[in-house]
Design a protein around this motif. Structure first.
Motif, short mmCIF file in Angstrom:
data_model
loop_
_atom_site.label_atom_id
_atom_site.label_comp_id
_atom_site.label_asym_id
_atom_site.label_seq_id
_atom_site.Cartn_x
_atom_site.Cartn_y
_atom_site.Cartn_z
N ARG A 37 0.83 -1.71 0.24
CA ARG A 37 -0.16 0.02 -0.07
C ARG A 37 0.88 1.32 0.05
O ARG A 37 0.40 2.31 -0.71
CB ARG A 37 -0.58 0.23 0.97
CG ARG A 37 -1.92 0.97 1.15
CD ARG A 37 -2.62 0.70 2.54
NE ARG A 37 -4.53 0.05 2.42
CZ ARG A 37 -4.34 0.18 1.67
NH1 ARG A 37 -5.07 1.62 0.78
NH2 ARG A 37 -5.49 -0.49 1.38
N SER A 38 1.93 1.12 0.65
CA SER A 38 2.64 2.24 0.58
C SER A 38 3.39 2.93 -0.92
O SER A 38 4.13 3.53 -0.65
CB SER A 38 3.88 2.29 2.24
OG SER A 38 4.37 1.39 1.49
N ALA A 39 3.36 1.62 -2.07
CA ALA A 39 4.13 2.10 -2.79
C ALA A 39 3.37 2.98 -3.20
O ALA A 39 4.07 4.10 -4.45
CB ALA A 39 3.67 1.18 -4.24
N GLN A 50 -6.74 -1.78 -7.15
CA GLN A 50 -6.79 -3.05 -6.75
C GLN A 50 -8.28 -3.23 -7.17
O GLN A 50 -8.18 -4.81 -7.86
CB GLN A 50 -6.57 -2.75 -5.34
CG GLN A 50 -4.96 -2.22 -4.89
CD GLN A 50 -4.27 -3.36 -5.34
OE1 GLN A 50 -4.32 -3.99 -6.09
NE2 GLN A 50 -2.83 -3.79 -4.35
N ALA A 51 -9.41 -2.31 -7.45
CA ALA A 51 -10.43 -3.45 -7.71
C ALA A 51 -10.50 -3.49 -9.31
O ALA A 51 -11.32 -4.42 -9.40
CB ALA A 51 -11.37 -2.32 -7.62
N GLY A 56 -10.37 -8.86 -12.89
CA GLY A 56 -8.89 -9.33 -14.24
C GLY A 56 -9.06 -8.56 -14.79
O GLY A 56 -8.92 -8.11 -16.40
N ARG A 57 -9.23 -7.18 -14.60
CA ARG A 57 -8.91 -5.65 -15.87
C ARG A 57 -7.25 -6.01 -15.70
O ARG A 57 -7.15 -4.73 -15.54
CB ARG A 57 -9.65 -4.50 -15.66
CG ARG A 57 -11.79 -5.28 -15.56
CD ARG A 57 -11.41 -5.00 -17.15
NE ARG A 57 -11.27 -4.19 -17.90
CZ ARG A 57 -10.78 -3.66 -19.55
NH1 ARG A 57 -11.03 -5.09 -19.90
NH2 ARG A 57 -10.79 -2.49 -19.83
N ARG A 58 -6.54 -6.52 -16.11
CA ARG A 58 -5.19 -6.18 -15.41
C ARG A 58 -4.50 -5.53 -16.79
O ARG A 58 -5.11 -5.39 -18.52
CB ARG A 58 -4.10 -7.49 -15.46
CG ARG A 58 -4.81 -8.09 -14.38
CD ARG A 58 -4.83 -9.81 -13.66
NE ARG A 58 -5.18 -9.73 -12.40
CZ ARG A 58 -4.93 -11.02 -11.63
NH1 ARG A 58 -4.57 -11.64 -12.32
NH2 ARG A 58 -6.14 -10.97 -10.61
N ILE A 59 -3.19 -5.35 -16.95
CA ILE A 59 -3.31 -3.98 -18.05
C ILE A 59 -1.11 -4.98 -18.26
O ILE A 59 -0.62 -5.63 -17.21
CB ILE A 59 -2.62 -3.05 -17.56
CG1 ILE A 59 -1.07 -2.79 -15.73
CG2 ILE A 59 -3.83 -2.22 -17.04
CD1 ILE A 59 -1.06 -1.65 -15.31
N LEU A 82 -12.34 4.61 -15.45
CA LEU A 82 -10.58 4.23 -15.28
C LEU A 82 -11.33 2.33 -16.12
O LEU A 82 -12.13 1.74 -15.66
CB LEU A 82 -10.42 3.27 -13.97
CG LEU A 82 -9.22 3.01 -13.41
CD1 LEU A 82 -8.49 3.94 -13.69
CD2 LEU A 82 -8.84 2.47 -12.51
N ALA A 83 -9.68 2.15 -17.11
CA ALA A 83 -10.23 2.34 -18.38
C ALA A 83 -8.53 1.37 -18.48
O ALA A 83 -7.90 1.75 -17.92
CB ALA A 83 -11.18 2.75 -19.52
N VAL A 84 -9.19 0.53 -18.99
CA VAL A 84 -7.77 -0.13 -19.78
C VAL A 84 -7.61 0.79 -21.35
O VAL A 84 -7.95 -0.04 -21.89
CB VAL A 84 -7.18 -1.62 -19.78
CG1 VAL A 84 -6.55 -1.93 -20.10
CG2 VAL A 84 -7.82 -2.42 -18.17
N GLY A 85 -5.99 0.62 -20.83
CA GLY A 85 -5.89 2.16 -22.66
C GLY A 85 -4.32 1.42 -23.05
O GLY A 85 -3.82 1.14 -22.30
N SER A 86 -3.87 2.40 -24.74
CA SER A 86 -2.65 1.96 -24.34
C SER A 86 -1.51 2.98 -23.98
O SER A 86 -2.36 4.01 -24.05
CB SER A 86 -2.61 2.52 -26.36
OG SER A 86 -1.47 2.53 -26.66
#
Length: 99
Positions: A37-39, A50-51, A56-59, A82-86
């Protein structure tokens, strides 16, 4: 932002002052450090990332978590989607907005 090079070294970059510094020396240390968490000193974004990860929405190495709309375009850390993108496209967009 955190970047992990192909040799496993983690670098922390700042968009505010355009600095980049190594924060670990190998992949194992990188994973250990970034999982704490301290990162991050940004509690809201930490929880949102984290959510996403848990759902499963990993990058991968060419992706990042993007705020839509981005903060410089009127978005907000708590309410923007919050989305996964390029990562390349997102950085180019942010550069254009900041110009």
């Amino acid at each position: 932002m955190y970047f992990v090079s192909t040799d496993g070294v983690c670098h922390q970059g700042s968009a505010n002052d355009f600095s980049l510094s190594a924060t670990s020396v190998d992949f194992e240390t990188t994973v250990m450090n970034l999982s704490r968490r301290s990162a991050t000193d940004d509690e809201v974004m930490y929880e949102r990332h984290q959510a996403m990860w848990t759902r499963g929405r990993r990058i991968n190495v060419e992706q990042c978590y993007c705020l839509i709309p981005a903060v410089p375009a009127g978005g907000d850390y708590e309410t923007s989607e919050l989305a996964v993108g390029s990562i390349k496209a997102y950085f180019l967009l942010l550069r254009e907005i900041q110009s």
